[in-house]
Design a protein around this motif. Structure first.
Motif, mmCIF file in Angstrom:
data_model
loop_
_atom_site.group_PDB
_atom_site.id
_atom_site.type_symbol
_atom_site.label_atom_id
_atom_site.label_comp_id
_atom_site.label_asym_id
_atom_site.label_seq_id
_atom_site.Cartn_x
_atom_site.Cartn_y
_atom_site.Cartn_z
ATOM 1 N N CYS A 1 1.583 12.033 53.504
ATOM 2 C CA CYS A 1 1.431 12.309 52.075
ATOM 3 C C CYS A 1 1.566 11.008 51.289
ATOM 4 O O CYS A 1 2.558 10.297 51.424
ATOM 5 C CB CYS A 1 2.476 13.322 51.619
ATOM 6 N N CYS B 1 4.966 11.703 48.779
ATOM 7 C CA CYS B 1 6.348 11.813 49.267
ATOM 8 C C CYS B 1 6.551 11.081 50.582
ATOM 9 O O CYS B 1 7.685 10.891 51.020
ATOM 10 C CB CYS B 1 6.764 13.275 49.388
ATOM 11 N N CYS C 1 0.490 16.397 50.512
ATOM 12 C CA CYS C 1 1.004 17.564 51.230
ATOM 13 C C CYS C 1 1.030 18.791 50.326
ATOM 14 O O CYS C 1 0.967 18.682 49.095
ATOM 15 C CB CYS C 1 2.392 17.270 51.795
ATOM 16 N N CYS D 1 3.914 18.816 47.603
ATOM 17 C CA CYS D 1 3.649 18.017 46.394
ATOM 18 C C CYS D 1 2.571 18.680 45.542
ATOM 19 O O CYS D 1 2.707 18.826 44.328
ATOM 20 C CB CYS D 1 3.208 16.600 46.767
HETATM 21 ZN ZN ZN Z 1 4.095 15.186 49.664
#
Ligand code: ZN
Length: 370
Positions: free
Chosen positions: A7, A10, A44, A47
């Motif tokens: 991701c 994150c 992801c 998120c």
């Molecule tokens: Zn993420």
């Protein structure tokens, strides 16, 4: 071999989170576009859904850009939601307080965007300083057994009938066809609506009035985070297409990603360093006004990665994303695109006159400048 999914926000990978959804560079709440650029296997699901979706909803309801986008109602949505702590809006059509409550829409007529009035049910939500506008003709089209109608009905039933206003248009006080249709609809949705006061203004009176919009809005943290996310999404799309994905995990961008995710707070002025009002497209210079589309760009400025975003032809936000690593500080670093919510196109913008009107497609790249 399956490439490891990571991701870009994150930093977690596919052993920790899932990557089923795709993140739209330009949030869908700002329109649908042919070949809409997306980040697939890069953001992801956590998120995308848990962090960004609620922020985007608040952006749509509580910012000037969200308001104007909804006034255009390009996608014929059946409900408009406006308000919140950062946005105060008043309309004035010069026929007194009662009529000033009508929510105006923008429609394209004889070469210009004009405010027009459409039959509507307005539901005030005083608890959070906001309101919802239900469009009678669009709700009439909904399948009564479908999810949208059922959800709407479940919500409307909980509303205090005193917060419901109906606006319809008639040629004379005796012409009650449209108003009766709206009343029938609100009753069908399950509200025990009793007409208390009714006001009538002549159609001619309304058509001849100029509608004024008075706005008070502040760029709150939610809005700043969404604008920053759009800027970083766009940069990420260009970096990935240029096969420079590693640039996205450079430590210089850690702070801005943490800010977008809400892991840290920053003063808004540190992120949105300036707001400009500019006309930067040739067609706009010719027309002498803004085109209701979205433009995003990034360049290097004093060693920083700087993005400029303007939505629905409104003000331009100048956003600092971080220090640009030394090796990218070259002449052709940068990119710009225009998102057209009317024709549903995404167009690359270039300063290279040889490419203007040439039909050459300008793709996503971090080296799009001449
Ligand atoms: Zn993420």
């Amino acid at each position: 071999m399956v490439e490891k999914e990571l991701c870009v926000y994150c930093g977690r990978d596919n052993t920790q989170v899932t990557f089923k959804g795709s993140e739209h560079v330009m949030p869908r709440l700002m329109g649908t576009f042919k070949d809409s650029p997306t980040l697939i296997h890069c953001v992801c699901d956590h998120c995308n859904s848990a962090v960004f979706n609620p922020l985007e909803t608040r952006f749509k309801e509580g910012t000037m850009e969200g308001l104007f986008y909804q006034m255009h109602n390009f996608e014929n949505k059946y409900q408009i939601r406006v308000g919140g702590k950062n946005l105060k809006v008043n309309f004035s059509i010069g026929l007194g307080d009662f009529f000033n409550q009508i929510f105006p829409f923008l429609t394209y007529q004889s070469g210009d965007w004009k405010m027009t009035l459409i039959p509507q049910i307005k539901v005030l939500r005083p608890e959070n300083n906001s309101f919802t506008v239900l469009l009678v003709t669009e709700i009439q089209k909904l399948n009564r057994d479908g999810r949208d109608f059922k959800e709407l009905s479940a919500w409307v039933k909980k509303v205090d009938p005193k917060n419901v206003r109906i606006f319809a248009f008639a040629d004379s006080p005796d012409d009650v066809g449209e108003i009766n249709e709206a009343i029938a609809l609100i009753r069908e949705l399950g509200v025990d609506y009793k007409e208390k006061k009714s006001h009538h203004a002549g159609h001619e009176d309304i058509v001849q009035k100029q509608i004024d919009v008075q706005l008070e809005d502040t760029v709150g943290e939610d809005a700043a985070r969404i604008l920053t996310k759009i800027a970083f999404n766009y940069f990420a799309k260009c970096a990935i297409e240029s096969e420079r994905r590693d640039l996205l995990s450079h430590p210089n961008f850690q702070q801005i990603k943490d800010y977008v995710l809400g892991r840290i707070t920053l003063p808004t002025k540190k992120v949105i360093v300036d707001i400009a009002h500019e006309t930067d497209i040739y067609d706009e210079v010719v027309a002498g006004g803004r085109i209701p589309g979205h433009r995003i760009s990034f360049v290097e400025q004093d060693g920083k990665l700087v993005s400029r975003i303007s939505l629905i032809g409104k003000r331009t936000y100048i956003i600092h994303l971080g220090e640009l690593p030394e090796e990218y500080r070259c002449e052709n670093f940068g990119s710009a695109h225009f998102f057209d919510p009317i024709r549903h196109n995404v167009l690359g913008m270039t300063q290279n006159p040889a490419k203007w009107n040439s039909g050459i497609k300008i793709g996503f790249s971090i080296f799009n400048r001449i």
